[in-house]
Design a protein around this motif. Structure first.
Motif, PDB file in Angstrom:
ATOM      1  N   PRO A   3      -3.365  -2.013  -4.285  1.00  0.00           N
ATOM      2  CA  PRO A   3      -3.960  -1.473  -3.062  1.00  0.00           C
ATOM      3  C   PRO A   3      -3.237  -0.206  -2.611  1.00  0.00           C
ATOM      4  N   ILE A   4      -3.964   0.704  -2.000  1.00  0.00           N
ATOM      5  CA  ILE A   4      -3.403   1.968  -1.523  1.00  0.00           C
ATOM      6  C   ILE A   4      -3.829   2.205  -0.080  1.00  0.00           C
ATOM      7  N   ILE A   5      -3.204   3.184   0.545  1.00  0.00           N
ATOM      8  CA  ILE A   5      -3.561   3.599   1.904  1.00  0.00           C
ATOM      9  C   ILE A   5      -4.875   4.374   1.843  1.00  0.00           C
ATOM     10  N   GLN A  34      -3.582   2.847   8.355  1.00  0.00           N
ATOM     11  CA  GLN A  34      -2.639   2.268   7.396  1.00  0.00           C
ATOM     12  C   GLN A  34      -1.480   3.205   7.071  1.00  0.00           C
ATOM     13  N   SER A  54       0.813   4.110  -2.900  1.00  0.00           N
ATOM     14  CA  SER A  54       0.454   5.464  -2.469  1.00  0.00           C
ATOM     15  C   SER A  54       1.555   6.452  -2.839  1.00  0.00           C
ATOM     16  N   ARG A  80       0.830  -1.210   0.000  1.00  0.00           N
ATOM     17  CA  ARG A  80       0.000   0.000   0.000  1.00  0.00           C
ATOM     18  C   ARG A  80       0.863   1.258   0.000  1.00  0.00           C
TER      19      ARG A  80
END
Length: 545
Positions: free
Chosen positions: A241-243, A248, A209, A205
């Motif tokens: 997937p990202i924050i 997170q 990001s 993540r």
């Protein structure tokens, strides 16, 4: 560029003891005799992570906080308030990269894919900082000869454009390397990972990001590349997937067991308290927060200890403390500008060569204690604490990036949804999330669909990570910050100076990089190597001025 030595490895082992409850020397039978080509990656990782985070928070909590007018200093202030910079060194950044290069090479040799992914993310993060701060810099040739080869002290400078391209490629590779379940990796020792405790999904993540950050960074110069990159990530959350929530965030806590492991400018290891005492809230931030009833102000600042009251009914010559307030007759103030706010008072930006005298401070000078200007909250006196974290990237930043992307018309979700999520994530981070409903309902905070509003909230949310606010200001001109009357130039600076050692030792390559900078009306006597010259990223954009 120095070689890794046995002494360096021993230092890494000793340093990790500050950031881990486990004796990391257990990971190697003979740490005092370890060779660089035999070192366990877990001995290197803690120093890479801790030193990178410390460099980042020292930027965002110190002089860059002055540039973006989160804080000002009331003594020894010229660098912080006035941008009177000289000979800024990137040596510490390359020190981290040298250790990280060893981490990557050893992880590759051992087929430790998790460690490879971490090292690629950190390489992107550190080179991103270097090119963001200076412009063109040694990149592809910077770390050659580090493992026993000939030391390369005159590396070529890569273009800023090429460095951003390399950063994004590293993050793409890291996303792949970090895509497996934890139990499929070899060599993970949780507590040497001071960001995510050995969690590959969290690092993934973080990687994606950061990619959003750098795609937005180049969006003015390479709009098609930025649009495609951001849309690719947003459209495929399973593979990218990202924050998205503050839990997170990529952060590092400070153990506070020594000066080197403590929150900067604390009063625990600086018994005089002078470093804490000199940092004041900037009037720009204070007045912005007051104007929107922002609940974060009370978390970041103390109320003034002794408010000023100017009362025309008082007899001439009155200057006395009554009920905790300093009562003044108008003749005692004269033409001096004072701030009589009874709660929070910020220090104006670069307003004077003697900022400690502001608001009729009775003790102006280098050792001043100004009771009429807000100090930072008492939490910043501490060496450690739940809010005292280096924040490398946050959910708030990610959501504001996506809000801006959506506002551009890119397929990045709904701009209002991301704007509101960014605000909420920041409030949650600073323990005032319960105020979200009333805060967002205010006319000045409720979403209006303007870039200025998104960037203002992003600027507020970047407290203690002010470098991102500076880089956003350079790119957008927002918030519309102006330099104070005592500043070195009439506008905010754009970059760091190349240090003199580099100009002397690596003259040919450094001179070639200087020639690519664009001189502006504010470069003046600094010529090309000026904090007001434009690197590639800003050339031709008309921003920020």
């Amino acid at each position: 560029m120095k070689n890794i030595t046995k002494k360096s490895i021993v230092f890494l082992v000793l340093f990790t003891s500050f950031f881990s409850c486990k004796d990391l020397t257990e990971l190697n039978e003979n740490p005092n005799g370890v060779q660089s080509d035999q070192v366990n990656p877990n001995l290197i990782m803690p120093t890479v992570l801790t030193e990178a985070a410390k460099l980042y928070v020292n930027l965002g909590y110190q002089d860059i906080a002055g540039v973006v007018q989160h804080t000002q200093k009331d003594a020894w202030s010229s660098g912080h308030n006035d941008y009177d910079w000289t000979n800024q060194s990137w040596s510490g950044y390359y020190d981290v990269l040298r250790n990280n290069n060893l981490l990557l090479e050893r992880a590759t040799e051992l087929n430790f894919e998790y460690h490879q992914g971490v090292a690629l993310v950190m390489r992107a993060f550190m080179f991103g900082l270097i090119t963001d701060l200076w412009g063109d810099a040694p990149y592809s040739s910077a770390l050659k000869g580090e493992l026993g080869g000939t030391e390369n002290i005159t590396p070529a400078f890569d273009s800023q454009e090429a460095i951003y391209t390399g950063i994004l490629a590293d993050l793409e590779q890291a996303n792949t390397l970090l895509s497996k379940p934890t139990n499929e990796y070899t060599g993970i020792v949780n507590n040497v990972d001071v960001y995510f405790n050995g969690n590959p999904a969290a690092w993934r993540r973080f990687a994606n990001s950061l990619a959003l950050r750098y795609f937005m960074r180049i969006s003015t110069k390479k709009s098609d590349v930025a649009k495609a990159g951001i849309e690719k990530i947003v459209s495929d959350p399973t593979n990218y997937p990202i924050i998205t929530t503050q839990t997170q965030d990529a952060t590092m806590a400070f153990p506070g067991t020594s000066d080197g492991t403590a929150w900067p400018a604390n009063t625990v290891f600086d018994a005089s308290g002078s470093n804490y005492r000199r940092i004041k809230m900037a009037a720009t931030l204070v007045e912005t927060l007051q104007g929107i009833n922002d609940p974060r102000l009370k978390i970041w600042a103390n109320k003034v200890e002794i408010p000023l009251v100017v009362d025309a009914t008082l007899p001439a010559g009155t200057d006395k403390i009554v009920d905790g307030k300093r009562m003044l007759s108008p003749d005692k103030v004269g033409n001096t500008v004072v701030d009589t706010d009874p709660e929070y008072v910020g220090l104006p930006t670069a307003f004077s060569a003697l900022p400690s005298a502001y608001n009729l401070n009775p003790t102006p000078g280098q050792t001043s204690f100004n009771p009429h200007v807000s100090f930072l909250n008492d939490i910043y006196k501490q060496a450690t604490g739940p809010l005292l974290r280096a924040r490398l990237i946050s959910a708030a930043e990610v959501h504001f990036i996506l809000a801006e992307a959506a506002l551009k018309g890119w397929s990045a979700g709904n701009a209002q949804t991301h704007y509101e999520a960014g605000v909420k994530a920041s409030l949650n981070t600073w323990t005032v999330g319960s105020s979200y409903d009333s805060y967002i309902a205010q006319e000045k905070v409720a979403y209006k669909g303007t870039l200025a509003q998104i960037m203002e909230q992003k600027w507020i949310a970047s407290w203690t990570t002010a470098t991102e606010a500076w880089f956003d200001f350079r790119r957008t001109g927002l918030p519309a910050l102006t330099a104070g009357p005592a500043a070195k130039r009439a506008v905010l600076p754009l970059r760091f100076y190349y240090m003199q050692d580099e100009l002397n030792i690596n003259a040919a390559n450094a001179t070639a990089a200087l020639e690519k900078l664009e001189v502006t009306n504010f470069s003046q006597s600094d010529n090309k190597n000026s904090a007001w010259s434009k690197p590639w990223l800003l050339q031709g954009t008309g921003k920020p001025w």
